[in-house]
Design an enzyme around this catalytic site. Structure first.
Site, PDB file in Angstrom:
ATOM      1  N   ASP A 199      40.659  41.786  36.609  1.00  0.00           N
ATOM      2  CA  ASP A 199      39.334  41.529  36.031  1.00  0.00           C
ATOM      3  C   ASP A 199      38.234  42.261  36.800  1.00  0.00           C
ATOM      4  OD1 ASP A 199      40.019  39.882  38.155  1.00  0.00           O
ATOM      5  OD2 ASP A 199      39.279  38.040  37.255  1.00  0.00           O
TER       6      ASP A 199
HETATM    7  C1  LIG Z   1      25.515  36.221  55.198  1.00  0.00           C
HETATM    8  C2  LIG Z   1      26.011  35.681  53.942  1.00  0.00           C
HETATM    9  C3  LIG Z   1      26.967  36.592  53.245  1.00  0.00           C
HETATM   10  C4  LIG Z   1      27.476  35.979  52.008  1.00  0.00           C
HETATM   11  C5  LIG Z   1      28.623  36.711  51.469  1.00  0.00           C
HETATM   12  C6  LIG Z   1      29.034  36.115  50.209  1.00  0.00           C
HETATM   13  C7  LIG Z   1      30.336  36.601  49.791  1.00  0.00           C
HETATM   14  C8  LIG Z   1      30.695  36.171  48.421  1.00  0.00           C
HETATM   15  C9  LIG Z   1      30.910  34.743  48.315  1.00  0.00           C
HETATM   16  C10 LIG Z   1      31.466  34.185  47.271  1.00  0.00           C
HETATM   17  C11 LIG Z   1      31.997  34.983  46.174  1.00  0.00           C
HETATM   18  C12 LIG Z   1      32.056  34.177  44.960  1.00  0.00           C
HETATM   19  C13 LIG Z   1      32.585  35.017  43.873  1.00  0.00           C
HETATM   20  C14 LIG Z   1      32.703  34.233  42.686  1.00  0.00           C
HETATM   21  C15 LIG Z   1      33.705  34.744  41.703  1.00  0.00           C
HETATM   22  C16 LIG Z   1      35.048  34.885  42.244  1.00  0.00           C
HETATM   23  C17 LIG Z   1      36.105  34.159  41.492  1.00  0.00           C
HETATM   24  C18 LIG Z   1      37.402  34.826  41.835  1.00  0.00           C
HETATM   25  O1  LIG Z   1      37.765  34.857  42.976  1.00  0.00           O
HETATM   26  N1  LIG Z   1      38.073  35.361  40.837  1.00  0.00           N
HETATM   27  C19 LIG Z   1      39.241  36.152  41.082  1.00  0.00           C
HETATM   28  C20 LIG Z   1      40.434  35.545  40.390  1.00  0.00           C
HETATM   29  O2  LIG Z   1      40.266  35.506  38.993  1.00  0.00           O
HETATM   30  C21 LIG Z   1      41.455  35.329  38.282  1.00  0.00           C
HETATM   31  O3  LIG Z   1      42.314  36.336  38.740  1.00  0.00           O
HETATM   32  C22 LIG Z   1      43.437  36.590  38.016  1.00  0.00           C
HETATM   33  C23 LIG Z   1      43.048  36.880  36.609  1.00  0.00           C
HETATM   34  O4  LIG Z   1      44.056  37.282  35.837  1.00  0.00           O
HETATM   35  C24 LIG Z   1      42.432  35.693  36.065  1.00  0.00           C
HETATM   36  O5  LIG Z   1      42.176  35.888  34.722  1.00  0.00           O
HETATM   37  C25 LIG Z   1      41.172  35.484  36.827  1.00  0.00           C
HETATM   38  O6  LIG Z   1      40.497  34.389  36.341  1.00  0.00           O
HETATM   39  C26 LIG Z   1      38.936  37.515  40.563  1.00  0.00           C
HETATM   40  O7  LIG Z   1      40.112  38.267  40.467  1.00  0.00           O
HETATM   41  C27 LIG Z   1      38.002  38.218  41.466  1.00  0.00           C
HETATM   42  C28 LIG Z   1      36.809  38.530  41.050  1.00  0.00           C
HETATM   43  C29 LIG Z   1      35.903  39.358  41.866  1.00  0.00           C
HETATM   44  C30 LIG Z   1      35.100  38.609  42.847  1.00  0.00           C
HETATM   45  C31 LIG Z   1      34.250  39.576  43.600  1.00  0.00           C
HETATM   46  C32 LIG Z   1      33.527  38.915  44.687  1.00  0.00           C
HETATM   47  C33 LIG Z   1      32.643  39.896  45.328  1.00  0.00           C
HETATM   48  C34 LIG Z   1      31.968  39.286  46.490  1.00  0.00           C
HETATM   49  C35 LIG Z   1      30.954  40.221  47.067  1.00  0.00           C
HETATM   50  C36 LIG Z   1      29.628  39.575  47.091  1.00  0.00           C
HETATM   51  C37 LIG Z   1      28.629  40.325  47.829  1.00  0.00           C
HETATM   52  C38 LIG Z   1      27.289  39.702  47.616  1.00  0.00           C
HETATM   53  C39 LIG Z   1      26.530  39.495  48.837  1.00  0.00           C
HETATM   54  C40 LIG Z   1      25.670  38.305  48.716  1.00  0.00           C
HETATM   55  C41 LIG Z   1      24.891  38.010  49.925  1.00  0.00           C
END
Ligand SMILES: CCCCCCCC/C=C\CCCCCCCC(=O)N[C@@H](CO[C@@H]1OC[C@@H](O)[C@H](O)[C@H]1O)[C@H](O)/C=C/CCCCCCCCCCCCC
Ligand SMILES: O=c1ccn([C@@H]2O[C@H](COP(=O)(O)OP(=O)(O)O)[C@@H](O)[C@H]2O)c(=O)[nH]1
Length: 536
Positions: free
Chosen positions: A235
């Site tokens: 995804d």
């Molecule tokens: C000093 C503070 C720093 C803070 C840093 C924050 C870091 C981010 C924190 C939390 C991230 C939350 C993300 C929410 C969504 C993620 C949900 C997820 O993990 N989904 C995964 C799984 O999904 C299933 O996977 C298999 C598939 O077949 C299914 O259909 C899905 O449902 C998914 O694969 C991953 C998604 C991508 C997530 C990317 C997160 C990026 C984080 C970077 C953020 C940077 C922002 C900085 C903010 C300060």
């Protein structure tokens, strides 16, 4: 003097960090209030709505599967097809889908069985058959446990404006009893929701693929689903490819309602650990996740305010936790948009549990890059690529991979397994059995099977660009379409020409699907009209 200077600098740093995370709270509250549960701004006339191919990858049955799937048969949307994909020929989900297809005979629905190996991601492998025959310009990937409101698809399509390539729903849950039901709702409505909203707001990709509407032509031009078959977080990479190609990603006004019947605290924990493992491997920022959690931030900053303002650290910490609890409750209420199914005390208990356990879950995720997902075990590599770990204790040829041995048997056995339909004959419903070509299989026999069947009207709708197997070409050559089906096709083409920006600006030609010889498979569509003959 030097020491005091360092302390002061650190205190300033942590104070900025405190302000930043609290700003994140407020921004996500404002964005959530602005975004969720809003009606689409423009009203699109029914006849201008583009057709949508909905792919439902299924694996296994739970008590809610039938109800969840049924919501897709009763949507307020004029033109869509349902493409159910089941990997295992013995999967009881087949009978659930079959009974729904029979019950809603007016809905254009097909069932594919056997999957197709295009990578290691079992969900992608499972969906590939459906993807290849998807006939509309818009395609919705929707996980098995998703419950659809009548107007959700309309909402998502209405957001698919000219420059938008993908519309996704933020994961949320239905109302479920027990502590684990509350825990899931609290997690998806608070911590997860806050980060999801904020990351979206600042334009970083964090698409979760449980409910994603996309332009199929764009996906085709990116190389199709198979292009993402070697990632478990398909995804994320799929959405990133849309972003890289300058397409805008939009968040639906409606959160995705997950309604799996099997849920518990250990199941939730395992899922959180698996998801966290994925994030840790694909985005370095995810290693900072514990730093944006309530207690960690409170601990890091309670001495800061003491150094800077002389405030009592303990009082500040408790005040910080209380404010966080209230802010999260407000966000949860915004996301829920109605009465919560648990008391405030239940909320506090599940919230405290989630806030305390998250560090343990993070350490578990960070300490082992191997993920278990359903039947499979995968080793995650930096950057997100994954390789499958074949477990010796499992059968050497996993069924989910649509191997030739399974498929040779499955042709016959699936026919026996699909229960004979009662008396009603449906025109628009069909079952498809995937049969991977193998040296021992004789494609002519498939051809003769198909030529004897009356599935031709269905196949006539498949675009030639998608019928990459010889068998489908043969079928297309010999097809004679029924008038009713042709009318329907003509109608949907008309819809697109009016309403879908892709037809006006179609710069995204579908490249020919290049499949490995070994990966090529043949499809047999069994028309419901012919079921009795074939099954007898
Ligand atoms: C000093 C503070 C720093 C803070 C840093 C924050 C870091 C981010 C924190 C939390 C991230 C939350 C993300 C929410 C969504 C993620 C949900 C997820 O993990 N989904 C995964 C799984 O999904 C299933 O996977 C298999 C598939 O077949 C299914 O259909 C899905 O449902 C998914 O694969 C991953 C998604 C991508 C997530 C990317 C997160 C990026 C984080 C970077 C953020 C940077 C922002 C900085 C903010 C300060
Ligand atoms: O081997 C698999 C694993 C999952 N899925 C499908 O992928 C979707 C997401 O699976 P799951 O709910 O296990 O993933 P999660 O949301 O927990 O990451 C569901 O529709 C499953 O039926 C599948 O087809 N084959």
């Amino acid at each position: 003097m030097g020491y005091e200077y360092v302390i002061f600098i650190l205190a300033i740093f942590f104070f900025i960090y405190l302000i930043a995370i609290w700003s994140l709270h407020f921004l996500s509250l404002i964005y959530g209030k602005y975004k969720f549960h809003k009606k689409p701004k423009v009203k699109i006339e029914q006849e201008k709505l583009p057709g949508v191919s909905i792919i439902k990858p299924l694996m296994g049955v739970d008590d809610n599967l039938k109800d969840n799937l049924e919501t897709f048969f009763v949507m307020d949307y004029p033109l869509y097809e349902l493409l159910f994909c089941v990997q295992d020929v013995n999967d009881p989900a087949i009978n659930v889908v079959k009974s729904l297809i029979e019950q809603y005979s007016h809905i254009d629905a097909k069932l594919f069985c056997g999957g197709k190996v295009v990578g290691i991601n079992p969900k992608i492998n499972n969906m590939e058959q459906g993807y290849q025959v998807a006939k509309y310009d818009l395609m919705l990937i929707s996980d098995a446990g998703i419950q659809m409101a009548k107007d959700t698809l309309y909402d998502m399509v209405s957001l698919m404006t000219d420059k938008v390539g993908l519309v996704h729903q933020m994961p949320f849950t239905c109302d479920r009893p027990n502590f684990s039901g509350a825990l899931e709702k609290v997690y998806f409505g608070t911590c997860h929701c806050r980060m999801y909203l904020f990351i979206n707001l600042i334009g970083i990709n964090c698409v979760t693929g449980m409910s994603c509407l996309m332009r199929k032509a764009v996906l085709d031009s990116l190389g199709g689903l198979q292009k993402f078959g070697n990632y478990i977080a398909e995804d994320y990479f799929l959405a990133q490819a849309f972003l890289d190609n300058k397409w805008i990603i939009q968040l639906s006004h409606q959160p995705a309602i997950q309604n799996a019947a099997t849920y518990s605290v250990p199941i939730w924990q395992k899922r959180m650990i698996r998801w966290c493992k994925l994030r840790l491997k694909l985005n370095i920022m995810s290693w900072l996740e514990p730093m944006q959690e309530c207690f960690m931030l409170g601990l890091c900053t309670c001495w800061t305010v003491n150094v800077l303002f002389g405030w009592n650290s303990l009082v500040f910490f408790l005040f910080h936790v209380l404010c966080w609890l209230i802010s999260d409750y407000t966000l949860l209420k915004i996301t829920q948009n109605g009465k919560l199914p648990f008391s405030k005390l239940d909320y506090v208990l599940s919230w405290l549990y989630r806030e305390s356990i998250c560090y343990y879950l993070f350490v578990k995720a960070a300490s082992n890059p191997t993920v278990r997902w359903r039947d499979g075990k995968y080793r995650l590599k930096w950057g997100g690529l994954a390789e499958e770990i074949i477990d010796d204790s499992r059968p050497s040829v996993p069924k989910s991979h649509g191997t030739s041995s399974t498929l040779i048997v499955s042709n016959k056995s699936i026919n026996n397994k699909i229960k004979k339909p009662s008396t009603s004959h449906k025109r628009t419903s069909s079952y498809s059995v995937n049969m991977k070509s193998s040296p021992t299989t004789n494609s002519n026999s498939y051809n003769s099977d198909i030529e004897n069947s009356s599935s031709i009207p269905l196949l006539s709708q498949i675009s030639p660009t998608h019928s990459n197997t010889q068998i489908n070409k043969n079928l297309l050559n010999t097809s004679t379409s029924s008038n009713s089906r042709l009318n329907r096709v003509t109608m949907h083409q008309h819809h697109h020409s009016i309403s879908n920006p892709m037809t006006n600006n179609n710069n995204y030609p579908s490249p020919p699907m290049v499949l490995d010889k070994e990966q090529q498979s043949s499809s047999i569509l069994i028309d419901m009209n012919e079921q009795e003959t074939k099954l007898n």
